[in-house]
Design an enzyme around this catalytic site. Structure first.
Site, mmCIF file in Angstrom:
data_model
loop_
_atom_site.group_PDB
_atom_site.id
_atom_site.type_symbol
_atom_site.label_atom_id
_atom_site.label_comp_id
_atom_site.label_asym_id
_atom_site.label_seq_id
_atom_site.Cartn_x
_atom_site.Cartn_y
_atom_site.Cartn_z
ATOM 1 N N ASN A 88 -62.438 -11.500 109.869
ATOM 2 C CA ASN A 88 -61.558 -12.455 109.120
ATOM 3 C C ASN A 88 -61.653 -13.828 109.765
ATOM 4 O O ASN A 88 -62.371 -14.777 109.112
ATOM 5 C CB ASN A 88 -60.135 -12.005 109.170
ATOM 6 C CG ASN A 88 -59.278 -12.628 108.191
ATOM 7 O OD1 ASN A 88 -59.443 -13.859 107.615
ATOM 8 N ND2 ASN A 88 -58.303 -11.885 107.496
ATOM 9 N N ASP A 89 -60.909 -14.149 110.878
ATOM 10 C CA ASP A 89 -61.001 -15.564 111.172
ATOM 11 C C ASP A 89 -62.453 -16.181 111.736
ATOM 12 O O ASP A 89 -62.366 -17.388 111.569
ATOM 13 C CB ASP A 89 -59.791 -15.288 112.504
ATOM 14 C CG ASP A 89 -58.403 -14.988 111.999
ATOM 15 O OD1 ASP A 89 -57.923 -15.355 111.287
ATOM 16 O OD2 ASP A 89 -58.121 -13.999 113.056
#
Length: 485
Positions: free
Chosen positions: A409-410
């Protein structure tokens, strides 16, 4: 046996050599397993040699403690899931820092007894019997040893309490971040107070209340320094406390006059410091920000993300990759949670048999600890020459037909480059958005561990394959086999 001290010194030298060579071998995934074994034999040799020190006491208690520790480590190491490995590393690292702090506490108490403050304490220290005074005389601690003992105790106590908080966060027992106004000032005051009390102790002003206050301040500072840290920065925290523990062990090794502790602690401290610098660079943070900043704290209101997430089914995604020329697979913590690494490698092998050029892209802080994704892929048997780091793979994304993101994700969030208000702004990311097509396997529409919305999921060239990582990749494998049938 006048030759015994020489043999013990030789064993310590050999153990130190094994530590250094083992660490060197750990720098490559191909030799890391052997490096761990080498370092383990070095530690075993150092422990066995210590039992033959002529002034060693309480060998029975030490043997019992070693057996309990080995049994607990063996049991937990065999049972721990790969997803829980980061918190296990944090916990074990904290135990090392706590051990170093305990050595410092023993030496300070011994010094206090030598000054006549603790006459009731017996002369039974298994660590440094000659440091305990006889008949109330001052103990055999030089000013340098006393100062290094205090410094090692301070660093070890901070590492111990901070690592416990890191463990609790990773285990899900605590909120990911805990902040309040003026927190940085409070932390600095705690550190300053601990340093001042430590200076008093190091200059010979030793008393039982002062020792207790010193450790209370050090432990509290470790807690307060770690509480505001967000989950996305946990790899930096783990490597930082690893460095702290190594330094603490080295300092206490000087106090005990133990060469093996000095060398092992110095090597671990140096390696941990370099790793912390690499992790901080990967997060685009300074070491000062790591120590005193409010990790993961944003600087304003984040940009609104336009568009909508566009789903895709497994069969269409499989067709897209089956007829691609280049596919880059990006693993993340979601892959670890789903235990999907073996299925991912099976899928990659099917693509390779079709002539597709497949690579795996690893972000330096993907997962919950340094090297987390590398360990997962190695466990599945992925060849090392198919694994590329961020700097090497980023220029290849524009020529990539499909980037398959699994549970990351990040580390793939383009807001890190476009939104100054984002908590991860400035963090280098994997530029998967530059690929012609992006397929993201994700359980749902929620945010990642850092709690930040990902603009990549709304991009025009991105399609979302919702579901558990292992099940979704299993569907891709089945669909690809149908194409080849």
């Amino acid at each position: 046996m006048s030759w015994l001290p020489t043999v013990i010194k030789a064993c310590y030298f050999l153990a130190a050599l094994l530590f250094i060579l083992g660490l060197k071998r750990m720098s490559s995934p191909r030799t890391a397993r052997g490096g761990i074994v080498w370092a383990g034999f070095g530690m075993l040799l150092a422990v066995l040699a210590t039992f033959f020190l002529p002034d060693m006491h309480n060998r029975g208690l030490i043997v019992a403690a070693v057996l309990i520790g080995v049994a607990a480590a063996w049991w937990s190491g065999r049972r721990v899931a790969m997803t829980a490995m980061p918190q296990m590393v944090a916990l074990y690292n904290g135990m090392g820092g706590g051990a170093a702090a305990a050595i410092g506490a023993v030496e300070l108490i011994g010094y206090a007894r030598g000054l006549g403050l603790l006459q009731a304490v017996p002369d039974t220290s298994p660590l440094r019997p000659e440091a305990w005074a006889v008949n109330g005389l001052p103990p055999a601690l030089s000013p340098t040893e006393l100062a290094l003992g205090v410094l090692g105790a301070l660093i070890g106590a901070v590492s111990f309490s901070g690592s416990l908080i890191a463990f609790a966060k990773l285990q899900g027992w605590l909120d990911k971040r805990f902040v309040f106004p003026g927190q940085r000032a409070v932390n600095l005051l705690l550190l300053a107070a601990a340093v001042v009390v430590g200076i008093l102790l190091a200059t010979g002003h030793v008393s039982v209340p002062l020792i207790a206050l010193f450790f209370a301040l050090a432990l509290l500072f470790g807690l307060m320094m770690t509480l505001p840290i967000g989950g996305a920065d946990m790899p930096v925290v783990i490597s930082l406390y690893n460095a702290f523990t190594g330094l603490a062990v080295a300092f206490e090794g000087f106090v005990l006059g133990n060469e093996a502790m000095i060398i092992a602690g110095t090597v671990v401290g140096a390696a941990g410091t370099l790793l912390t610098q690499l992790m901080a660079k990967a997060m685009n943070r300074s070491i000062g920000n790591v120590l005193f900043g409010s990790f993961g704290a944003g600087g304003g209101e984040a940009q609104a993300i336009e568009g909508a997430q566009k789903p895709i089914d497994a069969s269409d995604a499989a067709v897209m990759m089956a007829y691609a020329e280049r596919v880059v697979i990006v693993p993340g913590y979601g892959l670890a949670v789903a235990q999907a690494q073996h299925k991912v490698w099976e899928f990659a092998q099917l693509l390779i048999k079709r002539g597709v050029k497949v690579k795996f892209a690893i972000h330096p802080v993907a997962g919950r600890m340094p090297g987390h994704m590398n360990v997962l892929l190695a466990e599945a048997g992925v060849p090392y020459d198919l694994i590329a780091d961020m700097d090497d793979i980023n220029p290849e994304f524009p020529a990539t037909d499909v980037a398959l993101v699994i549970g990351a994700n990040d580390v793939v969030n383009p807001l890190a480059k476009t939104d100054p208000a984002s908590p991860i702004y400035g963090m280098p990311i994997l530029d998967v958005g530059n690929a012609k097509h992006v397929i993201v396997i994700k359980r749902g529409k929620g945010t990642g561990f850092a709690g930040i919305e990902n603009a990549l999921f709304y991009a025009d060239n991105t399609r979302m394959l919702y579901g558990d990582g292992q099940a979704a990749v299993g569907e891709l494998v089945a669909s690809l086999k149908e194409i080849d049938a």
